[in-house]
Every structure is written in structure tokens, then in C-alpha cells.
Write an enzyme that holds these catalytic residues in place. Structure first.
Site, PDB file in Angstrom:
ATOM      1  N   SER A   1       0.839  -1.288   0.044  1.00 59.44           N
ATOM      2  CA  SER A   1       0.110  -0.202  -0.008  1.00 59.44           C
ATOM      3  C   SER A   1       0.995   1.115  -0.020  1.00 59.44           C
ATOM      4  O   SER A   1       0.283   2.371  -0.001  1.00 59.44           O
ATOM      5  CB  SER A   1      -1.071  -0.063   1.223  1.00 59.44           C
ATOM      6  OG  SER A   1      -0.388   0.149   2.439  1.00 59.44           O
TER       7      SER A   1
ATOM      8  N   LYS B   1       1.339   4.944   7.009  1.00 59.87           N
ATOM      9  CA  LYS B   1       0.612   5.702   5.562  1.00 59.87           C
ATOM     10  C   LYS B   1       0.821   7.217   5.790  1.00 59.87           C
ATOM     11  O   LYS B   1       1.514   7.559   6.603  1.00 59.87           O
ATOM     12  CB  LYS B   1      -1.017   5.472   6.211  1.00 59.87           C
ATOM     13  CG  LYS B   1      -1.550   4.207   6.025  1.00 59.87           C
ATOM     14  CD  LYS B   1      -1.596   3.589   4.666  1.00 59.87           C
ATOM     15  CE  LYS B   1      -2.359   2.192   4.444  1.00 59.87           C
ATOM     16  NZ  LYS B   1      -1.637   1.138   5.118  1.00 59.87           N
TER      17      LYS B   1
END
Length: 206
Positions: free
Chosen positions: A124, A161
Site C-alpha cells: 500500500s 500511511k
């Protein structure tokens, strides 16, 4: 030693230059002139380093000629603890999550004593130069600025993230070429805690 342009391109990574400039708080025109040879000020280099997860301020300052090359100096070696996947409910320091140390040269980058490393699982964050299996160095801090990449604990699980704040909500955005991943939004009622800011990503070292 890498050139300033090489380090800046490394800082940008696979994302767009315009997005990087927005995140760093510098104009695209100024950024372009630096790549064409204009002398970058220490303040601009600081902003570039702050927006990057892979290049340090000291590296940029050295490449720009503001500080001497320390390659010939005797390097101090600093051990940084590495934690694996985080079991639900376990704190980051839990003994069962500890998987060893990595050692990095002080002359290359000084992380400070309050850092730890995490293994990246999944893709991701592949466009931020953090592919599956890479290792990120995290500086412990409870807050990060919008657009910075951080390590976050969500219900006992650690994730990496890009972080944004929207009012009372925390948005965790992937940086991936895969359409499978989307932003995750959490409120103050969710069990979410920022562990720190990612200051370096390393590939194939452990």
C-alpha cells in the site's frame, strides 16, 4: 557521494513533483530552478527533507556543500530496535514483537535515541519507496504534519500511511499504484494512536 539532484529525485520518489512541492511548501518554479543548478538555501533543503521519508537534511546539506563530507570520519554505529507485526492489543515495545537490531552509521544519518524500526507488510506504500518487506525507521512523536508519512497504531496493529487531519478526523492515505487501497478515516472515538514519523525507508537490509 550522491549529488544534490540525485538526492532530491530520491526524495520525490515515484510521485509527482507538483505533489511533493505542495507537501514541502515550496514553489514548483523554485524547485525546478534548483534542479537546473540554482543554489538551494538551507531552509529550502530543510523543507525538502521534512517532506521526504528517504532523504535526510544532513545528506542534502552535505551534497549542497554547506557541510564537510564526513565519509572519512570514524562512524559511530547506533543500534535501532526492530519490531515485527504487532499483535492486537500489544504495545509496540512488547517483547514478543521484538525481532533484533539494525545498525546505521551516524555519519550517514543521525536518528536520535528515540527511534525504532518496523517491517512493511503489503504494497500500500510502494509508490513512496516502501515496498513489501522493506524496513522503515520511525522517530517517536505523537503528532505529524499533514502529508507526512507516519506509523500509526490501530486497535493494536501498526500501519504506515501518509497522514492528514480533517477536523476531528485522522485520514490515513496509501501511496500505491494499486487501486485496491483507499484512504481510511478515523474519528476521535476510534482506537488510533500516532507512533511517530517515518524518517527513512530501507530495502533488503534484514
Amino acid at each position: 557521494m550522491q549529488s544534490l539532484n540525485e538526492l532530491i529525485e530520491m526524495a520525490v520518489g515515484n510521485g509527482s513533483r507538483n505533489e511533493f512541492c505542495r507537501r514541502a511548501g515550496i514553489s514548483a518554479g523554485n524547485f525546478s530552478r534548483i534542479l537546473k543548478g540554482q543554489k538551494a538555501s538551507p531552509e529550502i533543503l530543510r523543507k525538502i527533507a521534512a517532506a521526504s521519508a528517504t532523504v535526510s537534511y544532513s545528506q542534502l546539506m552535505q551534497a549542497a556543500g554547506y557541510v564537510e563530507d564526513q565519509a572519512g570520519a570514524q562512524a559511530e554505529i547506533q543500534a535501532i530496535p526492530v519490531y515485527g507485526s504487532i499483535a492486537a492489543g500489544s504495545p509496540i515495545e512488547a517483547e514478543e514483537n521484538f525481532s533484533g537490531y539494525i545498525r546505521l552509521e551516524y555519519a550517514q544519518k543521525h536518528f536520535g535515541a528515540d527511534c525504532f524500526a518496523l517491517k512493511v507488510v503489503g504494497d500500500s506504500m510502494d509508490l513512496a519507496n516502501m515496498p513489501d518487506g522493506s524496513t522503515v525507521i520511525v522517530k517517536r512523536q505523537s503528532e505529524v504534519r499533514d502529508g507526512e508519512i507516519g506509523a500509526v497504531m490501530i486497535a493494536g496493529q501498526a500501519t504506515v500511511k501518509r497522514i492528514y487531519h480533517q477536523g476531528e478526523h485522522l485520514v490515513l492515505a496509501p501511496v500505491s499504484k494499486s487501486a485496491l487501497y483507499g484512504p481510511q478515516v478515523y474519528s476521535g472515538e476510534d482506537e488510533v494512536r500516532i507512533l511517530g514519523k517515518v524518517v527513512l525507508a530501507l530495502v533488503d537490509i534484514i
